[in-house]
Design a protein around this motif. Sequence first.
Motif: not given
Length: 254
Positions: A24-25, A60-64, A208-213
């Motif tokens: 989910d990321i 969630g979002l990661i940039t690289t 964010y755990g299981n549910s997300g923000y």
Amino acid sequence: MNVSEHIGKPIKALNGLELHYVGDIAIIVMDCGENRLNLTFVKGFNELMDDIESNSSCKGLITTGKGKFYSNGLDLKWLATQTAEDVKEFIVALQKWLLRLLLFPLPTVAALNGHTFAGGALVAFAHDLRVQNREKGWLCFNEVWINRQFSHFHLLYLRTKLGRAYCDALVLGKRYTAREALNDGLVSATPSSALLLSESIHLLKSLYGNSGYPRESLHLMKADVYRDAVAEQQSEIQKAEITSVTENPFVSKL
């Protein structure tokens, strides 16, 4: 870091930018050499962010980046070839994009795979958190060394993000190794190159755990925390959009 070994093929590729998902990321991988900032880059990044926001299951979002650079800042060679109006369009688009990153309705992590300079550092600090490769790469706001200045919008959100390192980072243009950046609170972790993405994913999931923000709540909280920067950015954009320009400020300074 061989990104493809960790996350496989992208689900979308656009102008040297790749969108991947690990569970989910969302992960945006920048693969444009030094990942310098120009209008094509910003427009492509915005399109991928549109896709991410439309995915209701994303948490969630990661940039690289790939290779030696996370981002080496503004594309000065490209800017020197543009008309004054084109430069104005880009600066407005860049400011709006940085604000979008700052207020993005998902938690964000910049995974700094390599050198992160000037405008590239502005991008990294528009994210909620940063993780820096401990094996290579500098983190540096080097504007003082290249005769550039920050807008008030930049200064306001950087003051919040940089904390006690504000003057060293901006006035002195200090180059931070991963260890120094961690000691000064600029990054949250300093994994090896091979573990950069997995550590970034772990960091996000720990938040964010299981549910997300709840997205709206997170966006509004960010807008409240960065209220002064948001107001300044809106004022700067309004002034820029009504100001007539006749000269490209990047031509004579290269």
